[in-house]
Design a protein around this motif. Structure first.
Motif, PDB file in Angstrom:
ATOM      1  N   ARG A  57       0.820  -1.208   0.000  1.00 24.56           N
ATOM      2  CA  ARG A  57       0.000   0.000   0.000  1.00 24.56           C
ATOM      3  C   ARG A  57       0.860   1.267   0.000  1.00 24.56           C
ATOM      4  NH1 ARG A  57      -3.069  -3.922   1.909  1.00 24.56           N
ATOM      5  NH2 ARG A  57      -5.337  -3.793   1.559  1.00 24.56           N
ATOM      6  N   GLN A  58       1.977   1.214   0.679  1.00 23.06           N
ATOM      7  CA  GLN A  58       2.883   2.356   0.690  1.00 23.06           C
ATOM      8  C   GLN A  58       3.488   2.577  -0.699  1.00 23.06           C
ATOM      9  OE1 GLN A  58       5.262   0.716   3.779  1.00 23.06           O
ATOM     10  NE2 GLN A  58       3.998   1.550   5.439  1.00 23.06           N
ATOM     11  N   ALA A  59       3.872   1.481  -1.361  1.00 26.90           N
ATOM     12  CA  ALA A  59       4.428   1.581  -2.713  1.00 26.90           C
ATOM     13  C   ALA A  59       3.395   2.140  -3.682  1.00 26.90           C
ATOM     14  CB  ALA A  59       4.914   0.209  -3.180  1.00 26.90           C
ATOM     15  N   LEU A  60       2.150   1.740  -3.520  1.00 31.84           N
ATOM     16  CA  LEU A  60       1.073   2.232  -4.376  1.00 31.84           C
ATOM     17  C   LEU A  60       0.913   3.745  -4.244  1.00 31.84           C
ATOM     18  CD1 LEU A  60      -1.469   1.917  -6.150  1.00 31.84           C
ATOM     19  CD2 LEU A  60      -2.733   1.355  -4.072  1.00 31.84           C
ATOM     20  N   LEU A  61       1.022   4.262  -3.047  1.00 34.59           N
ATOM     21  CA  LEU A  61       0.831   5.690  -2.811  1.00 34.59           C
ATOM     22  C   LEU A  61       2.016   6.514  -3.304  1.00 34.59           C
ATOM     23  CD1 LEU A  61      -1.493   7.259  -1.457  1.00 34.59           C
ATOM     24  CD2 LEU A  61      -0.177   7.222   0.661  1.00 34.59           C
ATOM     25  N   ASN A  62       3.209   5.910  -3.242  1.00 42.00           N
ATOM     26  CA  ASN A  62       4.435   6.646  -3.538  1.00 42.00           C
ATOM     27  C   ASN A  62       4.965   6.429  -4.950  1.00 42.00           C
ATOM     28  OD1 ASN A  62       7.766   6.435  -3.246  1.00 42.00           O
ATOM     29  ND2 ASN A  62       6.868   8.242  -2.268  1.00 42.00           N
ATOM     30  N   GLY A  63       4.649   5.272  -5.551  1.00 44.56           N
ATOM     31  CA  GLY A  63       5.112   4.995  -6.901  1.00 44.56           C
ATOM     32  C   GLY A  63       6.479   4.363  -6.987  1.00 44.56           C
ATOM     33  N   ARG A  64       7.069   4.010  -5.847  1.00 36.10           N
ATOM     34  CA  ARG A  64       8.375   3.347  -5.838  1.00 36.10           C
ATOM     35  C   ARG A  64       8.290   2.039  -5.052  1.00 36.10           C
ATOM     36  NH1 ARG A  64      12.515   7.128  -3.077  1.00 36.10           N
ATOM     37  NH2 ARG A  64      10.698   7.568  -1.758  1.00 36.10           N
ATOM     38  N   ARG A  65       9.233   1.150  -5.314  1.00 36.62           N
ATOM     39  CA  ARG A  65       9.324  -0.069  -4.512  1.00 36.62           C
ATOM     40  C   ARG A  65       9.579   0.307  -3.056  1.00 36.62           C
ATOM     41  NH1 ARG A  65       9.564  -4.740  -7.316  1.00 36.62           N
ATOM     42  NH2 ARG A  65       9.842  -4.539  -9.578  1.00 36.62           N
ATOM     43  N   PRO A  66       8.981  -0.422  -2.115  1.00 35.12           N
ATOM     44  CA  PRO A  66       9.090  -0.017  -0.708  1.00 35.12           C
ATOM     45  C   PRO A  66      10.509  -0.010  -0.165  1.00 35.12           C
ATOM     46  CG  PRO A  66       8.075  -2.187  -0.921  1.00 35.12           C
ATOM     47  CD  PRO A  66       8.134  -1.612  -2.292  1.00 35.12           C
ATOM     48  N   GLU A  67      11.395  -0.838  -0.738  1.00 37.87           N
ATOM     49  CA  GLU A  67      12.781  -0.842  -0.269  1.00 37.87           C
ATOM     50  C   GLU A  67      13.441   0.512  -0.494  1.00 37.87           C
ATOM     51  OE1 GLU A  67      11.486  -4.950  -0.938  1.00 37.87           O
ATOM     52  OE2 GLU A  67      11.561  -3.235  -2.317  1.00 37.87           O
ATOM     53  N   ALA A  68      12.933   1.281  -1.466  1.00 37.17           N
ATOM     54  CA  ALA A  68      13.522   2.579  -1.782  1.00 37.17           C
ATOM     55  C   ALA A  68      13.320   3.593  -0.670  1.00 37.17           C
ATOM     56  CB  ALA A  68      12.934   3.120  -3.090  1.00 37.17           C
ATOM     57  N   PHE A  69      12.251   3.421   0.145  1.00 36.29           N
ATOM     58  CA  PHE A  69      12.031   4.361   1.248  1.00 36.29           C
ATOM     59  C   PHE A  69      11.993   3.658   2.605  1.00 36.29           C
ATOM     60  CE2 PHE A  69       8.028   3.538  -1.012  1.00 36.29           C
ATOM     61  CZ  PHE A  69       7.236   2.987  -0.020  1.00 36.29           C
TER      62      PHE A  69
END
Length: 462
Positions: A57-69
């Motif tokens: 869900r975080q990746a969906l909101l941000n547009g990046r793979r979650p490991e990136a943030f």
């Protein structure tokens, strides 16, 4: 663009791709989603970038793979991890600045402190359901165990149908204001425990449930963690006769959710705005639900959990009844798609690509031929995996355990691990290099280490 379209994005939690009618699996019945697909486009090769709730869900909101943030696993499981902060980019904020009314109904699971209004949404509706339920049905307690049971609350006041009513009311409110709107409707279903209400609780008979293709796994030559999961959950002795009634409840939960979705689609029609509303349906990831004798979704990269349903309807643009067989990310490809659809420029840092050409029936020559999914650990501890899957082969890099290679054409149940077959060394080497290149592009720091790099580029892996 003459008139900005409304956007209704419906998201489920742990909905398997093969539990949709449009997948032609003949398992769970989903007439409303099938109608959506017949009026729009059904994707048959959509994958999640990570099969776990919060990071997806975080990746969906941000547009990046979650490991990136730095969001590696669910923040509420006891293992401390990063969550997407309001200071990070979120595309609903862009739509809000463009003049959209923005609302989020249902499950959030993006940040334990900040709700959707900190990420570009005007309204957030969800938590009051449990107060409503407790006050109206003070003695109603869902029966059964983690594996499921029956929700004693009448269907109309179940969470699925309550959410449909609240979402419909929000659509009506925004439409009356005369502005374009974005509404995200996020179900908690069909996540376990599977507790459908009547009549969906008795819709499916255990005797009619076909055995999953991957059920009879002997775990020979498989990573140890897979068999360990059976022990961790206490399900090592469950046979098909034990799993069939559990799966019947899962199917019932899927069909109940589909019924609620139908209510919302009917509301679009009654408001007279369906022709100017893009409807999107997907899920964060799938559910093992007894496949390979496992439950939930952890420590594996089987298609049971990474392949997802994905449907888009856009009247006047998508040809009704279209089918897209290209590899797409239902999560990473949506942010650039929605921005482009609304006339905004996709961000350079996005890890996905706009689906607009595919929606118009045109596949770019340089469209991806593989997808990648990742995993970093959850309630049973840390366990790092990276997977790359093409039309025939799937390679899973298990950093501290046996790697996996599956022939998806001849072994769709993913029962036979071919990683040690000499005849497959070339494809393994090729996929390791492709995996490395994509992880570098997306800023996955796991490959910054020379030891990890050597596993992929020098094949220094047992």
């Amino acid at each position: 663009m003459d008139k900005l379209p409304n956007i209704l994005f419906i998201m489920a939690d742990q909905h398997r791709f093969d539990c949709t009618g449009y997948s032609n699996s003949n398992l769970a019945r989903t007439p409303c989603l099938d109608r959506l697909a017949s009026d729009g486009m059904g994707f048959t090769n959509a994958y999640t970038p990570i099969p776990i709730c919060c990071p997806a869900r975080q990746a969906l909101l941000n547009g990046r793979r979650p490991e990136a943030f730095g969001a590696l696993w669910n923040y509420d499981n006891g293992l401390k991890t990063g969550a997407l902060e309001p200071s990070e980019y979120s595309w609903p904020s862009d739509l809000k600045q463009l003049g959209y009314r923005t609302g989020h109904t249902g499950k959030w699971h993006v940040n334990p402190v900040h709700d959707p209004t900190a990420y570009g949404y005007d309204d957030y509706i969800d938590g009051e359901y449990w107060t409503f339920r407790k006050e109206k049905y003070p003695g109603a307690k869902a029966g059964g165990t983690w594996f499921g049971g029956i929700d004693p609350v009448p269907l109309e006041d179940s969470h699925t149908h309550w959410l449909a009513r609240r979402t419909s009311a929000l659509m009506e409110k925004y439409t009356a204001e005369g502005k374009p709107w974005l509404i995200r409707m996020d179900f908690t279903e069909p996540h376990p425990p599977y507790r459908p209400a009547m009549p969906f609780a008795e819709m499916y008979r255990s005797a009619d449930i076909p055995k999953w293709p991957g059920f009879d796994d002997d775990f020979k030559n498989k990573p140890y963690i897979q068999k360990q999961q059976l022990l961790s959950w206490g399900i090592e002795n469950l046979g098909w006769d034990d799993w069939a009634p559990i799966i019947a409840k899962y199917f019932g939960m899927v069909s109940q959710m589909d019924s609620a979705i139908g209510r919302v689609l009917d509301k679009l029609d009654s408001l007279g705005i369906a022709d100017n509303t893009i409807v999107i349906y997907s899920t964060d990831h799938g559910d093992m639900c007894g496949s390979h004798r496992m439950m939930d979704k952890h420590y594996v990269m089987y298609d049971d959990v990474i392949k997802v349903p994905f449907i888009m309807r856009w009247p006047g643009v998508i040809t009704p009844g279209s089918v897209c067989r290209d590899f797409v990310y239902s999560i990473l490809d949506l942010p650039p798609s929605i921005l482009e659809i609304t006339g905004l420029q996709p961000k350079e840092f996005f890890h996905g690509r706009s689906l607009l050409p595919l929606l118009k029936g045109q596949t770019p020559n340089d469209w991806r031929s593989e997808v990648i999914s990742t995993y970093n650990g959850q309630q049973f501890g840390l366990y790092t995996q990276r997977m790359i899957r093409g039309s025939r082969w799937k390679y899973v890099w298990n950093h501290t355990d046996t790697d996996e290679l599956y022939d998806m054409e001849n072994d769709p149940g993913e029962l036979v691990n071919l990683i040690h077959e000499q005849s497959r060394k070339t494809i393994i080497s090729e996929y390791r290099k492709k995996l490395y290149d994509e992880l570098v592009r997306c800023g996955d720091s796991i490959v910054d280490s020379r030891w990890m790099k050597s596993q992929l580029l020098e094949n220094k892996k047992i």
